[in-house]
Write a protein that holds these residues in place. Sequence first.
Motif, PDB file in Angstrom:
ATOM      1  N   ARG A 190       0.840  -1.270  -0.030  1.00 42.47           N
ATOM      2  CA  ARG A 190       0.007   0.076   0.094  1.00 42.47           C
ATOM      3  C   ARG A 190       0.760   1.288   0.037  1.00 42.47           C
ATOM      4  N   LEU A 191       2.123   1.247   0.860  1.00 40.67           N
ATOM      5  CA  LEU A 191       2.904   2.690   0.746  1.00 40.67           C
ATOM      6  C   LEU A 191       3.544   2.612  -0.548  1.00 40.67           C
ATOM      7  N   MET A 192       4.095   1.561  -1.167  1.00 44.13           N
ATOM      8  CA  MET A 192       4.319   1.805  -2.594  1.00 44.13           C
ATOM      9  C   MET A 192       3.545   2.309  -3.475  1.00 44.13           C
ATOM     10  N   ILE A 227       4.902  14.651   6.129  1.00 45.59           N
ATOM     11  CA  ILE A 227       4.210  15.063   5.162  1.00 45.59           C
ATOM     12  C   ILE A 227       2.952  14.284   4.737  1.00 45.59           C
ATOM     13  N   PRO A 228       1.860  14.798   4.253  1.00 44.47           N
ATOM     14  CA  PRO A 228       0.579  14.017   4.087  1.00 44.47           C
ATOM     15  C   PRO A 228       0.389  13.256   3.209  1.00 44.47           C
ATOM     16  N   PHE A 229       1.655  12.806   2.261  1.00 35.55           N
ATOM     17  CA  PHE A 229       1.349  11.985   0.988  1.00 35.55           C
ATOM     18  C   PHE A 229       1.287  10.504   1.075  1.00 35.55           C
ATOM     19  N   PHE A 230       1.910  10.041   2.123  1.00 25.79           N
ATOM     20  CA  PHE A 230       2.234   8.613   2.563  1.00 25.79           C
ATOM     21  C   PHE A 230       1.720   8.133   3.678  1.00 25.79           C
ATOM     22  N   ILE A 281       2.686   5.175   6.456  1.00 28.11           N
ATOM     23  CA  ILE A 281       3.918   5.298   7.137  1.00 28.11           C
ATOM     24  C   ILE A 281       3.562   5.825   8.725  1.00 28.11           C
ATOM     25  N   ASP A 282       2.667   6.617   8.688  1.00 26.31           N
ATOM     26  CA  ASP A 282       2.088   7.020  10.063  1.00 26.31           C
ATOM     27  C   ASP A 282       1.117   6.289  10.712  1.00 26.31           C
ATOM     28  N   LEU A 283       0.333   5.697   9.788  1.00 26.28           N
ATOM     29  CA  LEU A 283      -0.963   4.838  10.467  1.00 26.28           C
ATOM     30  C   LEU A 283      -0.241   3.610  10.895  1.00 26.28           C
ATOM     31  N   VAL A 284       0.295   2.904  10.189  1.00 24.64           N
ATOM     32  CA  VAL A 284       0.683   1.331  10.661  1.00 24.64           C
ATOM     33  C   VAL A 284       1.994   1.167  10.509  1.00 24.64           C
ATOM     34  N   GLY A 285       3.090   2.220  10.439  1.00 25.53           N
ATOM     35  CA  GLY A 285       4.266   1.738  10.228  1.00 25.53           C
ATOM     36  C   GLY A 285       4.950   1.805  11.757  1.00 25.53           C
ATOM     37  N   GLU A 286       5.951   0.663  11.870  1.00 20.95           N
ATOM     38  CA  GLU A 286       6.561   1.064  13.228  1.00 20.95           C
ATOM     39  C   GLU A 286       7.893   1.702  12.778  1.00 20.95           C
ATOM     40  N   ASN A 287       8.013   2.858  13.434  1.00 20.55           N
ATOM     41  CA  ASN A 287       9.026   3.739  12.872  1.00 20.55           C
ATOM     42  C   ASN A 287       9.736   4.062  13.995  1.00 20.55           C
ATOM     43  N   THR A 288      11.159   4.063  13.688  1.00 22.21           N
ATOM     44  CA  THR A 288      12.359   4.462  14.577  1.00 22.21           C
ATOM     45  C   THR A 288      12.948   5.590  13.872  1.00 22.21           C
ATOM     46  N   ILE A 289      12.963   6.575  14.410  1.00 23.76           N
ATOM     47  CA  ILE A 289      13.735   7.740  13.885  1.00 23.76           C
ATOM     48  C   ILE A 289      14.956   7.775  14.540  1.00 23.76           C
TER      49      ILE A 289
END
Length: 464
Positions: A356-358, A423-426, A429-437
């Motif tokens: 979905r992200l891609m 940014i609002p285009f993807f 990432i924010d909804l279901v990504g497990e993100n490590t900055i």
Amino acid sequence: MKTKVAILHTNDLHSHFENFPQIIQLMKTRTRELERAGYTVFRVDDGDAIDRFEPLTDATGGQANIEFLNQIHYHAATIGNNEALTTSHEELSHLYDQANFPIVLDNVLDATTGRAPTWTQPFVDYKLPDQTRVRFMGLTFPYPTFRFMGWIAQPVLPTITNCLKQWQGQYDILILLSHLGINQDRQIADQFPEISILVGGHTHHLLPHGELRHHTLLTAAEKWGHYVGEITFTVENHLVQDQTARVISISPLATDSDEQMQVKQWRKRGRDLLANQLVAELPHAFKTSFADDNPLVQLGLRAVEESLGVKAAVLNTGLFLHDLPAGIVNMEQIQRILPHNIHVMKTKLWGYDLWRLMKEMQKNRNFLIAFPQKGMGFRGSQFGRLVASGLHFNGQGQLLWHDELVEPQKRYEIGLLDHYQFIPFFPTIDLVGENTIYFDKTLKTVLADYLSRHYPIQGEQDGS
């Protein structure tokens, strides 16, 4: 008798040193004029005074900015997100060691101690000639990402409520330095009539004549030092009356040759400091292209993958502002190519969510090429083309991880930028990504580290 008061204010200077001589000149001249007219004058700054796109700021960790701000002799200042998120915890803890002005900040705690940072004050007080008590407080936008830098950002409205409760009877006039943005400023004015004047910023908005909302005057002077804001009001029986606001453009103020030379010297000092940091020795140049896949973005993708220990990554070409030349490369060149305050990020997704992200990236790809991206760390002009490594769609619209079909119920790790989360285009990432900055890894430092490992300077490699 009425007491006359003026406030001269700046916000979101973002290290635009080319405007500093005019700002300093205007602050001094206008202060003298107002004082001769019987005003008590205060000078304040509303944060984001530093920005690491500027070589001298980057090379000195913001200390050079403080040297220049000291020439204005502010009565109070607060911080913006750039101070908090682009300097390390240690750098920010000592950024104001040599400052001749106080930092007022009420909604940030040190994560180590759980208390207000030692370099801040909750308020600063001044008395007018008629003994009216004026208090300045400060708030900055509470990004959740502050925690990665060792700070705890407190919510705005409860913070104000607590401050007002604690400070009852301690002031007559309350002025808020608000690095929160215009929407939050309006909400504060609606809910807290105790605040007489609000000096705004963060969203780079311009209020040429202020905005009187109920009894609170909102002000803002756009960005980069294009304007200095001026607020005037009178005080009678310790109450604010007759508030007015305007902005003064610095563009008509001609800089003399000495001032222009000073700015050039500031810039050269920063470039020289960075140029002394040698990075690598390249056998050939890496060219960039704004609209197409190119060798430099491919180099960046490999650097991100290696830094994060992943096998796929995505970058946009608009990040890379210049070619990377052959020969000895230093940090000044890297900083010029990648002046962004953007950090690398590892994102874990299930295969279906990765697909979905891609698809989101594929859908927005052509629109984003010429999109004039601003803010959130981006310091280019346009977004450019999205380029992925390790991921592509085949002719049937199936997503491949290298040469294998992506499995919907399998977990995948990819390298991205924190910018893509904001940014609002993807939205995936924010909804279901497990993100490590990785806040200790900007894209430019990741690229520099990769180059130093894979293209060491020959004299360093052979030990000479």
